[in-house]
Design an enzyme around this catalytic site. Structure first.
Site, PDB file in Angstrom:
ATOM      1  N   ASP A 103      -7.841   3.166  -3.052  1.00 52.74           N
ATOM      2  CA  ASP A 103      -6.707   2.719  -2.248  1.00 52.74           C
ATOM      3  C   ASP A 103      -5.792   1.793  -3.052  1.00 52.74           C
ATOM      4  O   ASP A 103      -6.214   1.187  -4.038  1.00 52.74           O
ATOM      5  CB  ASP A 103      -7.198   1.906  -1.034  1.00 52.74           C
ATOM      6  N   HIS A 276     -10.822   0.571  -5.105  1.00 46.78           N
ATOM      7  CA  HIS A 276      -9.403   0.331  -5.398  1.00 46.78           C
ATOM      8  C   HIS A 276      -9.167   0.533  -6.892  1.00 46.78           C
ATOM      9  O   HIS A 276      -9.852  -0.108  -7.697  1.00 46.78           O
ATOM     10  CB  HIS A 276      -9.001  -1.086  -5.001  1.00 46.78           C
TER      11      HIS A 276
HETATM   12 ZN   LIG Z   1      -5.511  -0.978   1.055  1.00 47.44          ZN
END
Ligand SMILES: [Zn+2]
Ligand SMILES: *[C@@H]1O[C@H](CO)[C@@H](O)[C@H](O)[C@H]1NC(C)=O
Ligand SMILES: *[C@@H]1O[C@H](CO)[C@@H](O)[C@H](O)[C@H]1NC(C)=O
Length: 333
Positions: A103, A276
């Protein structure tokens, strides 16, 4: 700035790790015992039944595959040789699959991650923002995003600016999605069908605000996906000076979270792991560790959509058309 950072700022790393473990374990236990939230469109892990909202209808203008891949409606899918009609998106259990997803990117580390995934011949899912860590129209960001798409990774939406969606009006939520749709269309030619709400917000909270978020997203044609394994790589932020643990110590915490979720689930289950690509540690340490860990347990590593039964990349996007010949290069408007 907004990473997947919960509003949780304490100096006590052990406490953070403990709380995170409880949260993750709670989610895992909830999933394991079949405790589902109020909407079937939420896929906490790969074996949920995703909403098959507005499946892309017939495939338009598919040219036969050649060395370059397949041209669909003006967009080249360079990695895939796709023939015939696109199947309707399904959504059945694909046991033994494990998806890793990233993400908040792309970031300065994403090329390095793509190199690694190329070597392993693995496809993942990127939940991309429009203007969070950087602007999606920045030519450098456009180019790494194109590379990810053209390598066969699934590109999905993570909203334009990474807000808490329940705090926005229906119009606000819609703008967060459609502004990013425009950018994806400009840069790649496709509009993703899959999205993940920032912080998972809209899938945990009070039913009324959740209903607003979920209904709005569904009306826009989105499949809402969450995760069952959070590695807290953003909660224990390696760019945050408050945290003084070494990368190796942080890795141990994150590995503990992965193994605790996987071990409490049934063998050969399906998992969605959230990370991430905005953290160096995630790319250089956590990613190779995860790949080895999941492979050694016999899992097949696939993108999120494939986990959910949507194997044909044409079903990952609600619109396919030619990218803009001249996309903007900044996010100011
Ligand atoms: Zn996020
Ligand atoms: C697509 O087909 C061409 C021609 O048959 C082949 O050379 C190429 O390797 C194929 N690409 C993939 C990703 O399978
Ligand atoms: C292909 O492009 C046409 C014209 O823009 C559009 O109506 C159609 O929906 C597109 N097909 C897909 C699969 O997106």
């Amino acid at each position: 700035m907004a990473a997947e950072k919960k509003p949780m700022q304490t100096k006590n790393k052990v406490l953070i790790a403990g709380i995170s473990l409880i949260i993750v374990a709670g989610i895992a236990v909830g999933v394991y015992f079949g405790v589902h939230k109020n909407s079937s469109s939420i896929n906490r892990r790969c074996n949920g039944t995703p909403t098959t909202s507005a499946p892309p209808t017939s495939t338009t203008a598919v040219t036969p595959p050649d060395q370059k891949g397949t041209m669909i409606n003006g967009t080249l899918f360079p990695y895939y040789n796709l023939t015939g009609e696109a199947p309707a998106p399904v959504g059945f259990l694909t046991p033994g699959t494990y998806s890793i997803s990233y993400d908040d990117g792309p970031s300065e580390y994403t090329h390095e991650l793509l190199d690694m995934l190329d070597k392993e011949n693995l496809k993942v899912t990127f939940f991309v923002n429009g203007n969070n860590q950087g602007c999606i129209y920045d030519p450098k960001v456009q180019s790494v995003l194109k590379r990810a798409f053209e390598s066969g990774h699934q590109i999905a939406s993570h909203t334009w600016s990474h807000p808490q969606l329940p705090k926005l009006s229906v119009e606000g939520i819609t703008t967060e999605m459609t502004r990013l749709e425009q950018a994806f269309q400009d840069i790649l030619g496709v509009v993703p069908r899959y999205m993940r709400p920032p912080y998972g917000a809209g899938t945990f909270g009070p039913a009324d605000t959740d209903a607003k978020v979920q209904t709005t997203l569904k009306n826009l044609g989105y499949v809402i996906t969450t995760w069952d394994i959070a590695t807290t790589d953003a909660d224990i932020d390696d760019n945050n000076a408050v945290h003084k643990l070494s990368d190796e110590q942080l890795m141990k915490v994150e590995q503990g979270q992965v193994t605790s979720v996987v071990e409490t689930g049934p063998k050969g289950a399906t998992h969605m792991q959230l990370m991430h690509d905005t953290y160096m540690r995630t790319v250089r340490l956590m990613t190779p560790w995860t790949i080895n860990y999941a492979k050694n347990l016999g899992y097949k590593l696939v993108p999120v959509a494939t986990c959910l039964g949507d194997e044909d990349p044409r079903t990952w996007y609600s619109r396919i058309g030619p990218p803009s010949p001249n996309p903007p290069t900044t996010c100011t408007k």
